[in-house]
Scaffold this motif. Structure first.
Motif, PDB file in Angstrom:
ATOM      1  N   SER A  93       0.843  -1.199   0.000  1.00  0.00           N
ATOM      2  CA  SER A  93       0.000   0.000   0.000  1.00  0.00           C
ATOM      3  C   SER A  93       0.876   1.247   0.000  1.00  0.00           C
ATOM      4  N   PRO A  94       0.298   2.395  -0.342  1.00  0.00           N
ATOM      5  CA  PRO A  94       1.037   3.647  -0.189  1.00  0.00           C
ATOM      6  C   PRO A  94       1.392   3.872   1.285  1.00  0.00           C
ATOM      7  N   PRO A  95       2.392   4.719   1.553  1.00  0.00           N
ATOM      8  CA  PRO A  95       2.773   4.993   2.950  1.00  0.00           C
ATOM      9  C   PRO A  95       1.587   5.488   3.782  1.00  0.00           C
ATOM     10  N   GLY A  96       1.385   4.851   4.929  1.00  0.00           N
ATOM     11  CA  GLY A  96       0.341   5.269   5.855  1.00  0.00           C
ATOM     12  C   GLY A  96      -1.083   5.010   5.398  1.00  0.00           C
ATOM     13  N   ALA A  97      -1.273   4.272   4.336  1.00  0.00           N
ATOM     14  CA  ALA A  97      -2.617   4.058   3.787  1.00  0.00           C
ATOM     15  C   ALA A  97      -3.562   3.367   4.769  1.00  0.00           C
ATOM     16  N   GLY A  98      -3.033   2.559   5.662  1.00  0.00           N
ATOM     17  CA  GLY A  98      -3.883   1.919   6.661  1.00  0.00           C
ATOM     18  C   GLY A  98      -4.595   2.934   7.533  1.00  0.00           C
ATOM     19  N   CYS A  99      -3.999   4.109   7.701  1.00  0.00           N
ATOM     20  CA  CYS A  99      -4.592   5.168   8.533  1.00  0.00           C
ATOM     21  C   CYS A  99      -5.654   5.959   7.786  1.00  0.00           C
ATOM     22  N   PHE A 100      -5.361   6.314   6.533  1.00  0.00           N
ATOM     23  CA  PHE A 100      -6.304   7.198   5.844  1.00  0.00           C
ATOM     24  C   PHE A 100      -7.254   6.484   4.903  1.00  0.00           C
ATOM     25  N   MET A 101      -6.922   5.268   4.471  1.00  0.00           N
ATOM     26  CA  MET A 101      -7.840   4.498   3.631  1.00  0.00           C
ATOM     27  C   MET A 101      -8.516   3.382   4.431  1.00  0.00           C
ATOM     28  N   GLY A 102      -7.801   2.831   5.399  1.00  0.00           N
ATOM     29  CA  GLY A 102      -8.382   1.844   6.296  1.00  0.00           C
ATOM     30  C   GLY A 102      -8.116   0.400   5.929  1.00  0.00           C
ATOM     31  N   VAL A 103      -8.255  -0.424   6.929  1.00  0.00           N
ATOM     32  CA  VAL A 103      -8.064  -1.867   6.773  1.00  0.00           C
ATOM     33  C   VAL A 103      -9.097  -2.455   5.814  1.00  0.00           C
ATOM     34  N   PRO A 104     -10.405  -2.098   5.912  1.00  0.00           N
ATOM     35  CA  PRO A 104     -11.380  -2.686   4.985  1.00  0.00           C
ATOM     36  C   PRO A 104     -11.079  -2.355   3.515  1.00  0.00           C
ATOM     37  N   TRP A 105     -10.556  -1.153   3.252  1.00  0.00           N
ATOM     38  CA  TRP A 105     -10.198  -0.780   1.880  1.00  0.00           C
ATOM     39  C   TRP A 105      -9.133  -1.733   1.337  1.00  0.00           C
ATOM     40  N   TRP A 106      -8.069  -1.958   2.118  1.00  0.00           N
ATOM     41  CA  TRP A 106      -6.990  -2.827   1.657  1.00  0.00           C
ATOM     42  C   TRP A 106      -7.475  -4.265   1.514  1.00  0.00           C
ATOM     43  N   ALA A 107      -8.303  -4.712   2.444  1.00  0.00           N
ATOM     44  CA  ALA A 107      -8.842  -6.073   2.369  1.00  0.00           C
ATOM     45  C   ALA A 107      -9.675  -6.244   1.099  1.00  0.00           C
ATOM     46  N   ALA A 108     -10.489  -5.248   0.770  1.00  0.00           N
ATOM     47  CA  ALA A 108     -11.311  -5.321  -0.439  1.00  0.00           C
ATOM     48  C   ALA A 108     -10.445  -5.255  -1.699  1.00  0.00           C
ATOM     49  N   LEU A 109      -9.457  -4.370  -1.691  1.00  0.00           N
ATOM     50  CA  LEU A 109      -8.593  -4.210  -2.860  1.00  0.00           C
ATOM     51  C   LEU A 109      -7.805  -5.482  -3.152  1.00  0.00           C
ATOM     52  N   THR A 110      -7.303  -6.131  -2.133  1.00  0.00           N
ATOM     53  CA  THR A 110      -6.436  -7.300  -2.330  1.00  0.00           C
ATOM     54  C   THR A 110      -7.166  -8.636  -2.202  1.00  0.00           C
ATOM     55  N   ALA A 111      -8.482  -8.608  -2.003  1.00  0.00           N
ATOM     56  CA  ALA A 111      -9.252  -9.855  -1.908  1.00  0.00           C
ATOM     57  C   ALA A 111      -9.056 -10.673  -3.179  1.00  0.00           C
ATOM     58  N   GLY A 112      -8.683 -11.906  -3.014  1.00  0.00           N
ATOM     59  CA  GLY A 112      -8.480 -12.779  -4.164  1.00  0.00           C
ATOM     60  C   GLY A 112      -7.145 -12.618  -4.858  1.00  0.00           C
ATOM     61  N   CYS A 113      -6.337 -11.683  -4.416  1.00  0.00           N
ATOM     62  CA  CYS A 113      -5.017 -11.476  -5.016  1.00  0.00           C
ATOM     63  C   CYS A 113      -4.081 -12.579  -4.520  1.00  0.00           C
ATOM     64  N   PRO A 114      -3.476 -13.334  -5.432  1.00  0.00           N
ATOM     65  CA  PRO A 114      -2.590 -14.418  -4.997  1.00  0.00           C
ATOM     66  C   PRO A 114      -1.199 -13.942  -4.557  1.00  0.00           C
ATOM     67  N   LEU A 115      -0.889 -12.668  -4.790  1.00  0.00           N
ATOM     68  CA  LEU A 115       0.418 -12.139  -4.426  1.00  0.00           C
ATOM     69  C   LEU A 115       0.451 -11.746  -2.957  1.00  0.00           C
ATOM     70  N   PRO A 116       1.602 -11.853  -2.321  1.00  0.00           N
ATOM     71  CA  PRO A 116       1.709 -11.334  -0.950  1.00  0.00           C
ATOM     72  C   PRO A 116       1.394  -9.835  -0.948  1.00  0.00           C
ATOM     73  N   SER A 117       0.681  -9.383   0.086  1.00  0.00           N
ATOM     74  CA  SER A 117       0.322  -7.969   0.162  1.00  0.00           C
ATOM     75  C   SER A 117       0.660  -7.424   1.539  1.00  0.00           C
ATOM     76  N   MET A 118       1.046  -6.137   1.568  1.00  0.00           N
ATOM     77  CA  MET A 118       1.461  -5.484   2.810  1.00  0.00           C
ATOM     78  C   MET A 118       0.741  -4.162   2.967  1.00  0.00           C
ATOM     79  N   LEU A 119       0.138  -3.968   4.118  1.00  0.00           N
ATOM     80  CA  LEU A 119      -0.545  -2.714   4.431  1.00  0.00           C
ATOM     81  C   LEU A 119       0.342  -1.864   5.321  1.00  0.00           C
ATOM     82  N   ASP A 120       0.638  -0.652   4.874  1.00  0.00           N
ATOM     83  CA  ASP A 120       1.449   0.291   5.652  1.00  0.00           C
ATOM     84  C   ASP A 120       0.512   1.096   6.542  1.00  0.00           C
ATOM     85  N   CYS A 121       0.724   1.009   7.846  1.00  0.00           N
ATOM     86  CA  CYS A 121      -0.121   1.697   8.822  1.00  0.00           C
ATOM     87  C   CYS A 121       0.569   2.902   9.452  1.00  0.00           C
ATOM     88  N   GLY A 122       1.666   3.349   8.873  1.00  0.00           N
ATOM     89  CA  GLY A 122       2.371   4.518   9.403  1.00  0.00           C
ATOM     90  C   GLY A 122       2.803   4.287  10.838  1.00  0.00           C
TER      91      GLY A 122
END
Length: 139
Positions: free
Chosen positions: A41-70
């Protein structure tokens, strides 16, 4: 578990994504080249976009994913509780310790710093991504 390394997905290039179009471009290039990478995710995106946003964006993605929470340990904890495997947070030692315990219980990893990653450009993203992935997978 806290991962002190620059990245917790060894030997994989990292690519920053912020929308479904970015992810689709990454998936298309990865499939075409038959290589892997991790999405970040972009830097600090966990704070301003949120956990549900990242979960929805990466749902079904077979690649490893990392959420930056600042610096927000609470968002990192929420991400781990939501089943995310990789979070990035720059927190106090006490918060890092608590997050390490939570990560161990959930099977996740907590990074204390962002890995080096490609930011997709606005123009020619697929070409740039292809060159980046080819250069990083020449082992």
């Amino acid at each position: 578990m806290i991962d002190k390394q620059d990245h917790c997905v060894p030997d994989l290039p990292h690519v920053v994504i912020s929308c479904a179009r970015d992810l689709a471009q990454v998936m298309a290039v990865v499939a075409s080249l038959r290589v892997d990478c991790a999405v970040l995710s972009p830097p600090g995106a966990g704070c301003f976009m949120g956990v549900p946003w990242w979960a929805a964006l990466t749902a079904g993605c077979p690649l490893p994913s990392m959420l930056d929470c600042g610096q927000a340990a609470g968002h990192a904890a929420a991400a781990l509780r939501a089943g995310m495997k990789h979070v990035i947070v720059s927190a106090t030692p006490a918060q890092q310790h608590a997050l390490a315990s939570l990560a161990q219980a959930t099977g996740g990893h907590v990074l204390s710093r962002r890995p080096v990653a490609l930011d997709l450009p606005a123009r020619n993203a697929c070409d740039t991504l292809e060159r980046y992935l080819c250069a990083r997978n020449l082992t």
